[in-house]
Scaffold this motif. Structure first.
Motif, PDB file in Angstrom:
ATOM      1  N   ASN A 183       0.846  -1.188   0.000  1.00  0.00           N
ATOM      2  CA  ASN A 183       0.000   0.000   0.000  1.00  0.00           C
ATOM      3  C   ASN A 183       0.885   1.242   0.000  1.00  0.00           C
ATOM      4  N   ASN A 185       0.470   5.427   0.378  1.00  0.00           N
ATOM      5  CA  ASN A 185      -0.557   6.361   0.840  1.00  0.00           C
ATOM      6  C   ASN A 185       0.057   7.710   1.185  1.00  0.00           C
ATOM      7  N   TRP A 223      -4.682   6.445  -1.390  1.00  0.00           N
ATOM      8  CA  TRP A 223      -3.906   5.226  -1.281  1.00  0.00           C
ATOM      9  C   TRP A 223      -4.006   4.417  -2.558  1.00  0.00           C
TER      10      TRP A 223
END
Length: 398
Positions: A183, A185, A223
């Motif tokens: 991820n 972000n 994200w």
């Protein structure tokens, strides 16, 4: 009682606030030297917000939260709208509006509420001794602290977890499980070319996701999810290059989002791991709380909310049970571990559905998004909230 809390994150700081309100002498230790939270923002669904309301922070949290009225899914390649619907039913059914919030803003609020005189930063816990009457914590600098009980909110890589499960005495260590994706972000200014300022907008294709949520001060929390093996090399000097490669050829809104990212200002990269549910949360005068007890993937947005629920349950149980500290802590764990386990597994299943690990499963999910009025999605969101202890069993309405 004198209560030691290790970890000044959302779980530890909220627990300290709750326990101080009950009249306990609470001190918080954390290895961090300044407020530098991991991750740009988080989702506070109704169950988490209700705990913060209960702590007396409702107005402050509402001021930090973004106004997220709607939700939409778009085709990642073309930008075509798959569905869009109101999130008002979540508020109507649960009794509280959810808020996306910048993590640093929430962390600052919680730490300020705890009070600087009760916070000791730069203290890394290295040992725990429980003699049956008191518990003593040793820190890396050689200092110690002793209290009547220890609340270990020391995160996904918890050292206290080894003590509680006896892994530090030769027992089997609980290991984290890689969720299959990384991820990225951060925070950027709101831009309607990416999505409306009051909408949670998600672009989906190829098992990947690019999304924005509104937070306070006209900012988007963004994200990206990229399915990939664990341990791939990444240098911060690479900046957003991996994103530009992974999302090449995506819709204009995603291109605008990528262009808005300044890695020097706000860009985090996190491999997503969770922990198989386990139910040994306490040992003597020591109890786990938050990610130390139930590290979960962010796929249903309940990680911080679960930690806040822990705070609520712990405080109520310590206030109402008087047999002994170990007895109260066992009752706390018994009230929490199954719900936490259910949501960890629910988040894991959601991640498997959305990230293309089985192409047919993810394709079927994409098909289900096309033209939906959001009823099933709202049902899932509310379902995650409905079992919260803060609802007292009557928190929802049809």
């Amino acid at each position: 009682m004198r209560i030691i809390v290790v970890g000044a994150g959302v779980g530890g700081a909220s627990a300290a606030i709750a326990l101080r309100r009950l009249g306990h002498d609470v001190v918080v230790h954390d290895r961090m030297r300044e407020n530098k939270p991991v991750g740009a923002a988080l989702s506070l669904w109704s169950n988490g917000v209700k705990v913060l309301n209960w702590l007396g922070l409702g107005d402050e949290v509402a001021a930090l939260g973004g106004r997220m009225d709607d939700m939409a899914y778009l085709d990642g390649r073309t930008g075509a709208e798959l569905c869009a619907f109101s999130l008002a039913p979540v508020t109507e059914q649960t009794g509280q509006r959810p808020y996306p919030v910048a993590r640093a803003d929430l962390q600052s609020l919680l730490m300020d509420t705890v009070g600087a005189e009760h916070l000791h930063l730069g203290h890394e816990m290295v040992g725990i001794e429980d003699d049956g009457e008191q518990v003593t914590v040793t820190f890396a600098d050689g200092s110690t602290d002793t209290g009547d009980l220890l609340i270990a909110a020391d995160g996904a890589r918890s050292r206290a977890r080894d003590h509680v499960t006896a892994a530090d005495e030769g027992g089997e260590r609980i290991e984290r499980t890689y969720s299959g994706y990384t991820n990225f972000n951060g925070l950027i200014p709101v831009d309607p070319a990416i999505g409306p300022s009051d909408r949670w907008t998600t672009y989906v294709a190829d098992g990947k996701r690019a999304a924005v949520m509104p937070v306070a001060d006209d900012r988007f929390y963004f994200w990206f999810d990229v399915p990939q093996p664990a341990g791939l090399p990444y240098d911060r000097a690479d900046g957003k290059a991996p994103l530009e490669q992974a999302f090449a050829g995506w819709a204009p809104g995603v291109k605008t989002l990528l262009a808005a990212i300044d890695p020097a200002v706000s860009l985090n990269r996190v491999e997503i791991w969770d922990i198989d549910p386990f139910h040994t949360w306490t040992r003597g005068r020591v109890a786990l709380l938050g990610d130390a007890a139930h590290n979960t993937a962010p796929d249903i947005g309940q990680g911080a909310c679960l930690a806040l629920e822990d705070t609520f349950a712990l405080a109520i149980i310590l206030a109402t049970n008087t047999v002994s500290v170990p007895d109260s802590l066992r009752r706390y764990a018994a009230s929490r571990s199954q719900r936490a386990a259910d949501l960890v597994l629910r988040a894991r299943a959601r991640g498997e559905e959305t990230h293309g690990y089985d192409a047919a499963t993810t394709a079927a999910w994409y098909d289900s998004l096309a033209g939906t009025d959001g009823t099933d999605i709202i049902r899932g969101i509310v379902g995650n909230i409905s079992g919260s202890p803060v609802n007292l069993g009557v928190g929802l309405s049809d």
